[in-house]
Design an enzyme around this catalytic site. Structure first.
Site, PDB file in Angstrom:
ATOM      1  N   SER A 262     -46.349  65.115 -47.620  1.00 56.25           N
ATOM      2  CA  SER A 262     -46.023  63.606 -48.112  1.00 56.25           C
ATOM      3  C   SER A 262     -47.501  63.455 -47.368  1.00 56.25           C
ATOM      4  CB  SER A 262     -45.079  63.374 -47.832  1.00 56.25           C
ATOM      5  OG  SER A 262     -43.678  63.689 -48.463  1.00 56.25           O
TER       6      SER A 262
HETATM    7  N1  SAH Z   1     -41.761  65.851 -45.500  1.00 51.30           N
HETATM    8  C1  SAH Z   1     -41.809  66.615 -46.317  1.00 51.30           C
HETATM    9  C2  SAH Z   1     -41.645  66.866 -47.648  1.00 51.30           C
HETATM   10  C3  SAH Z   1     -42.273  68.423 -48.604  1.00 51.30           C
HETATM   11  S1  SAH Z   1     -42.025  68.073 -50.291  1.00 51.30           S
HETATM   12  C4  SAH Z   1     -43.237  67.142 -45.731  1.00 51.30           C
HETATM   13  O1  SAH Z   1     -43.658  65.923 -45.774  1.00 51.30           O
HETATM   14  O2  SAH Z   1     -43.462  68.702 -45.364  1.00 51.30           O
HETATM   15  C5  SAH Z   1     -40.488  68.664 -50.658  1.00 51.30           C
HETATM   16  C6  SAH Z   1     -39.222  69.301 -49.766  1.00 51.30           C
HETATM   17  O3  SAH Z   1     -38.212  69.517 -50.752  1.00 51.30           O
HETATM   18  C7  SAH Z   1     -40.469  71.054 -50.700  1.00 51.30           C
HETATM   19  O4  SAH Z   1     -40.627  71.440 -49.632  1.00 51.30           O
HETATM   20  C8  SAH Z   1     -39.246  71.764 -51.525  1.00 51.30           C
HETATM   21  O5  SAH Z   1     -39.291  73.156 -51.348  1.00 51.30           O
HETATM   22  C9  SAH Z   1     -37.775  70.742 -51.248  1.00 51.30           C
HETATM   23  N2  SAH Z   1     -36.778  70.663 -51.856  1.00 51.30           N
HETATM   24  C10 SAH Z   1     -36.931  70.472 -53.060  1.00 51.30           C
HETATM   25  N3  SAH Z   1     -35.770  70.870 -53.579  1.00 51.30           N
HETATM   26  C11 SAH Z   1     -34.996  70.805 -52.613  1.00 51.30           C
HETATM   27  C12 SAH Z   1     -33.345  70.480 -52.220  1.00 51.30           C
HETATM   28  N4  SAH Z   1     -32.967  70.775 -53.457  1.00 51.30           N
HETATM   29  N5  SAH Z   1     -32.896  71.154 -51.010  1.00 51.30           N
HETATM   30  C13 SAH Z   1     -33.569  70.729 -50.182  1.00 51.30           C
HETATM   31  N6  SAH Z   1     -34.508  70.859 -49.827  1.00 51.30           N
HETATM   32  C14 SAH Z   1     -35.723  71.046 -51.601  1.00 51.30           C
END
Ligand code: SAH
Length: 213
Positions: free
Chosen positions: A58
């Site tokens: 993010s």
């Molecule tokens: N906070 C993280 C954001 C990553 S993007 C960072 O800054 O690195 C969002 C993440 O949510 C992705 O890795 C994706 O695989 C995960 N995601 C999407 N749907 C999900 C779900 N139903 N349960 C758990 N994780 C999920």
């Protein structure tokens, strides 16, 4: 605070985040450790960056804003040993930030390889007050709840009711809702009801319901 993070932290401050504790934590964790080697030179730009599997780390401003809202809520409620649930571990950067601000952080990721890498990075940084789970965040983590704060770092098409049910009596849920137009919502318990407010427009990858990869 890392010297190379100073311009980024100033940018985030100018964009309106004034919680110096949060800014200090974000500026002290080397964001380049959470990126693929080809992108480390962009670590201190205020942008979301790809981390593989179609997912993103993010934007630093967003990490700061969400962490500051959560910290303010926890402080206002006088919660002493805050237990936090994060949905969407991704790179683990937001998780690392949360471990420095709260007592324990539970985090769920649906893509196993991302969860694996995140665990390695967090251990490398000597973080121990976290628990990671490979699973579907729509369901939350009922056996570890209730949580004083739940933060979702992917956009839900509709509100996952299971997450509201896992809030402690003073807890709050911070969640981006929407598809092409997304808004960041803050939900708070008020007795048996929930009140919510819209914080601002945001842009996240989708929260995928159901099956795991
Ligand atoms: N906070 C993280 C954001 C990553 S993007 C960072 O800054 O690195 C969002 C993440 O949510 C992705 O890795 C994706 O695989 C995960 N995601 C999407 N749907 C999900 C779900 N139903 N349960 C758990 N994780 C999920």
């Amino acid at each position: 605070m890392l010297r190379k993070a100073l311009p980024l932290i100033n940018t985030i401050r100018e964009l309106g985040v004034d919680d110096e504790i949060v800014l200090n934590v974000i500026g002290s964790i080397d964001r380049s450790l959470f990126l693929p080697p080809t992108l480390t030179h962009k670590a201190y730009e205020n942008n979301a960056l790809p981390i593989g599997q179609g997912q993103t780390l993010s934007q630093p401003y967003t990490v700061a804003r969400m962490s500051a809202i959560l910290r303010q809520h926890i402080q206002e409620q006088g919660i002493n040993t805050p237990q936090i649930l994060e949905i969407g571990t991704g790179s683990g950067f937001q998780t690392a930030v949360l471990t420095q601000l709260f007592t324990h952080v539970y985090s769920i990721e649906r893509i196993k390889s991302l969860q694996f890498q995140a665990r390695r990075r967090l251990r490398h940084l000597d973080c121990y007050n976290f628990s990671l789970k490979h699973g579907d965040g729509w369901e939350g983590w009922p056996s570890k709840g209730p949580f004083d704060g739940i933060i979702v770092t992917a956009a839900a098409a509709t509100l996952p009711e299971a997450l509201l049910a896992q809030l402690s009596p003073q807890g709050c849920l911070l969640i981006p809702v929407g598809e092409s137009d997304q808004q960041l919502y803050l939900y708070q318990r008020q007795g048996d009801e929930f009140i919510h407010q819209i914080i601002e427009a945001v842009k996240f990858v989708p929260l995928v319901p159901g099956e795991l990869q």
